[in-house]
Scaffold this motif. Structure first.
Motif, PDB file in Angstrom:
ATOM      1  N   LYS A 122       0.830  -1.208   0.000  1.00 50.48           N
ATOM      2  CA  LYS A 122       0.000   0.000   0.000  1.00 50.48           C
ATOM      3  C   LYS A 122       0.863   1.255   0.000  1.00 50.48           C
ATOM      4  N   ALA A 123       1.998   1.203   0.721  1.00 52.47           N
ATOM      5  CA  ALA A 123       2.888   2.360   0.785  1.00 52.47           C
ATOM      6  C   ALA A 123       3.531   2.635  -0.571  1.00 52.47           C
ATOM      7  N   VAL A 124       3.989   1.590  -1.234  1.00 50.85           N
ATOM      8  CA  VAL A 124       4.613   1.746  -2.560  1.00 50.85           C
ATOM      9  C   VAL A 124       3.594   2.273  -3.560  1.00 50.85           C
ATOM     10  N   LYS A 125       2.355   1.824  -3.395  1.00 50.34           N
ATOM     11  CA  LYS A 125       1.297   2.256  -4.303  1.00 50.34           C
ATOM     12  C   LYS A 125       1.035   3.759  -4.181  1.00 50.34           C
ATOM     13  N   GLN A 126       1.248   4.290  -2.966  1.00 54.79           N
ATOM     14  CA  GLN A 126       1.055   5.727  -2.761  1.00 54.79           C
ATOM     15  C   GLN A 126       2.080   6.540  -3.550  1.00 54.79           C
ATOM     16  N   GLY A 127       3.299   5.986  -3.644  1.00 54.26           N
ATOM     17  CA  GLY A 127       4.373   6.682  -4.331  1.00 54.26           C
ATOM     18  C   GLY A 127       5.001   7.767  -3.475  1.00 54.26           C
ATOM     19  N   ASN A 128       6.197   8.217  -3.897  1.00 55.04           N
ATOM     20  CA  ASN A 128       6.900   9.328  -3.239  1.00 55.04           C
ATOM     21  C   ASN A 128       7.253   9.057  -1.778  1.00 55.04           C
ATOM     22  N   LEU A 129       7.424   7.800  -1.418  1.00 51.26           N
ATOM     23  CA  LEU A 129       7.832   7.460  -0.057  1.00 51.26           C
ATOM     24  C   LEU A 129       9.217   6.813  -0.103  1.00 51.26           C
ATOM     25  N   GLY A 130      10.080   7.240   0.803  1.00 48.74           N
ATOM     26  CA  GLY A 130      11.413   6.678   0.868  1.00 48.74           C
ATOM     27  C   GLY A 130      11.440   5.363   1.620  1.00 48.74           C
ATOM     28  N   ASP A 131      12.574   4.695   1.576  1.00 50.55           N
ATOM     29  CA  ASP A 131      12.711   3.391   2.220  1.00 50.55           C
ATOM     30  C   ASP A 131      12.431   3.462   3.717  1.00 50.55           C
ATOM     31  N   GLU A 132      12.921   4.498   4.382  1.00 54.08           N
ATOM     32  CA  GLU A 132      12.710   4.624   5.821  1.00 54.08           C
ATOM     33  C   GLU A 132      11.244   4.842   6.155  1.00 54.08           C
ATOM     34  N   GLN A 133      10.551   5.615   5.351  1.00 55.51           N
ATOM     35  CA  GLN A 133       9.122   5.834   5.576  1.00 55.51           C
ATOM     36  C   GLN A 133       8.344   4.537   5.395  1.00 55.51           C
ATOM     37  N   ILE A 134       8.709   3.781   4.368  1.00 56.53           N
ATOM     38  CA  ILE A 134       8.031   2.502   4.116  1.00 56.53           C
ATOM     39  C   ILE A 134       8.293   1.535   5.268  1.00 56.53           C
ATOM     40  N   LYS A 135       9.540   1.479   5.729  1.00 53.97           N
ATOM     41  CA  LYS A 135       9.873   0.610   6.848  1.00 53.97           C
ATOM     42  C   LYS A 135       9.080   0.993   8.092  1.00 53.97           C
ATOM     43  N   ARG A 136       8.930   2.287   8.331  1.00 60.08           N
ATOM     44  CA  ARG A 136       8.169   2.736   9.499  1.00 60.08           C
ATOM     45  C   ARG A 136       6.700   2.329   9.387  1.00 60.08           C
ATOM     46  N   LEU A 137       6.138   2.433   8.186  1.00 57.70           N
ATOM     47  CA  LEU A 137       4.747   2.021   7.986  1.00 57.70           C
ATOM     48  C   LEU A 137       4.582   0.515   8.185  1.00 57.70           C
ATOM     49  N   MET A 138       5.572  -0.254   7.767  1.00 55.80           N
ATOM     50  CA  MET A 138       5.527  -1.703   7.979  1.00 55.80           C
ATOM     51  C   MET A 138       5.584  -2.025   9.470  1.00 55.80           C
ATOM     52  N   ASN A 139       6.466  -1.350  10.206  1.00 53.93           N
ATOM     53  CA  ASN A 139       6.551  -1.562  11.647  1.00 53.93           C
ATOM     54  C   ASN A 139       5.256  -1.147  12.347  1.00 53.93           C
ATOM     55  N   ASP A 140       4.680  -0.032  11.892  1.00 57.13           N
ATOM     56  CA  ASP A 140       3.411   0.419  12.476  1.00 57.13           C
ATOM     57  C   ASP A 140       2.319  -0.637  12.281  1.00 57.13           C
ATOM     58  N   ALA A 141       2.310  -1.271  11.102  1.00 58.27           N
ATOM     59  CA  ALA A 141       1.300  -2.300  10.815  1.00 58.27           C
ATOM     60  C   ALA A 141       1.477  -3.506  11.727  1.00 58.27           C
ATOM     61  N   ALA A 142       2.731  -3.887  11.980  1.00 54.09           N
ATOM     62  CA  ALA A 142       2.992  -5.017  12.872  1.00 54.09           C
ATOM     63  C   ALA A 142       2.553  -4.697  14.292  1.00 54.09           C
ATOM     64  N   GLN A 143       2.847  -3.502  14.762  1.00 53.06           N
ATOM     65  CA  GLN A 143       2.473  -3.133  16.128  1.00 53.06           C
ATOM     66  C   GLN A 143       0.968  -2.959  16.260  1.00 53.06           C
ATOM     67  N   GLU A 144       0.333  -2.493  15.184  1.00 50.78           N
ATOM     68  CA  GLU A 144      -1.128  -2.389  15.202  1.00 50.78           C
ATOM     69  C   GLU A 144      -1.753  -3.776  15.291  1.00 50.78           C
ATOM     70  N   TRP A 145      -1.138  -4.741  14.595  1.00 52.10           N
ATOM     71  CA  TRP A 145      -1.658  -6.114  14.629  1.00 52.10           C
ATOM     72  C   TRP A 145      -1.607  -6.679  16.049  1.00 52.10           C
ATOM     73  N   ILE A 146      -0.467  -6.557  16.718  1.00 56.91           N
ATOM     74  CA  ILE A 146      -0.336  -7.196  18.028  1.00 56.91           C
ATOM     75  C   ILE A 146      -1.061  -6.422  19.124  1.00 56.91           C
ATOM     76  N   SER A 147      -1.324  -5.143  18.921  1.00 59.46           N
ATOM     77  CA  SER A 147      -1.982  -4.345  19.952  1.00 59.46           C
ATOM     78  C   SER A 147      -3.493  -4.267  19.763  1.00 59.46           C
ATOM     79  N   ASP A 148      -4.027  -5.001  18.806  1.00 65.83           N
ATOM     80  CA  ASP A 148      -5.475  -5.019  18.578  1.00 65.83           C
ATOM     81  C   ASP A 148      -6.205  -5.446  19.858  1.00 65.83           C
ATOM     82  N   GLU A 149      -7.115  -4.624  20.329  1.00 69.51           N
ATOM     83  CA  GLU A 149      -7.764  -4.856  21.625  1.00 69.51           C
ATOM     84  C   GLU A 149      -8.586  -6.138  21.642  1.00 69.51           C
ATOM     85  N   ASN A 150      -9.258  -6.453  20.547  1.00 65.98           N
ATOM     86  CA  ASN A 150     -10.048  -7.690  20.503  1.00 65.98           C
ATOM     87  C   ASN A 150      -9.147  -8.910  20.606  1.00 65.98           C
TER      88      ASN A 150
END
Length: 223
Positions: A122-150
């Motif tokens: 999804k990040a690559v599809k947006q375009g204009n994002l650097g490697d560090e930004q993409i990595k941060r979005l990937m990490n955010d997705a992982a942390q969102e997965w494990i912190s899901d309240e349900n």
């Protein structure tokens, strides 16, 4: 439950097994550890593989039955695992999981996707994002997965803070003559037990998917 630390006794037989591990990935580790539970018809153990400084694997194994320590291939240290927990118990933890998300394609069929690779796509599809930004979005997705309240409610605990991501790996292996690809994320953090009974039930079953591939075993210690 029993918690074991399993290492390989290095000899010619071990060398042959290590060749299998090198060529068949994590599923070979699963098959290797079955030798500790040869009388079981269904897998009743979880495991986590670590690599020593010398390059040899050792394993943490959580099982419902005592492993067979007589196999000359292994050095096995086992203890009964009966943690005394109450509501509010705080534990430092390490957890290796296979985080996935179920998405529907254009045809309406559901398919599981790697949470981090889905975020990257999804990040690559947006375009204009650097490697560090993409990595941060990937990490955010992982942390969102494990912190899901349900999800945490089903597991019987809450997180004191977002856990640290130690590493992310992609794996290829073969299982029953089929190619298997999956990813793992290693989390490290602190949790608080909300429901001790639920927590221990889920702990024994393991967390997430790909448990036969070395995922789902949580290592804990009291704070």
């Amino acid at each position: 439950m029993f918690l074991s630390k399993v290492s390989l006794i290095f000899d010619l037989h071990t060398a042959q097994e290590l060749v299998k591990l090198g060529t068949n990935g994590v599923y070979a580790s699963h098959q290797l550890l079955w030798k500790l539970f040869s009388e079981q018809t269904e897998r009743n153990f979880l495991y986590r593989e670590e690599i020593t400084e010398g390059g040899l694997p050792h394993f943490y194994v959580l099982s419902m039955t005592h492993p067979d320590s007589s196999n000359p291939l292994f050095r096995v240290q086992t203890k009964a695992f009966t943690p005394k927990l109450s509501k509010g118990s705080r534990l430092a933890f390490k957890l290796r999981v296979n985080p996935t998300v179920c998405l529907k394609n254009e045809g309406g069929k559901s398919k599981r996707h790697d949470v981090l690779m889905n975020a990257k796509y999804k990040a690559v599809k947006q375009g204009n994002l650097g490697d560090e930004q993409i990595k941060r979005l990937m990490n955010d997705a992982a942390q969102e997965w494990i912190s899901d309240e349900n999800r945490l409610s089903r597991w019987g605990f809450k997180l004191d803070a977002l856990p640290e991501i130690e590493c992310y790996r992609q794996h290829k292996s073969r299982k029953n003559n089929h190619q298997v690809q999956f990813s793992t994320v290693d989390f490290q953090g602190v949790l608080t037990v909300e429901d001790p009974q639920v927590f221990l039930q889920e702990y024994a079953k393991g967390y997430g998917r790909s448990k036969g591939m070395g995922c789902g075993l949580m290592l804990i210690r009291p704070l």
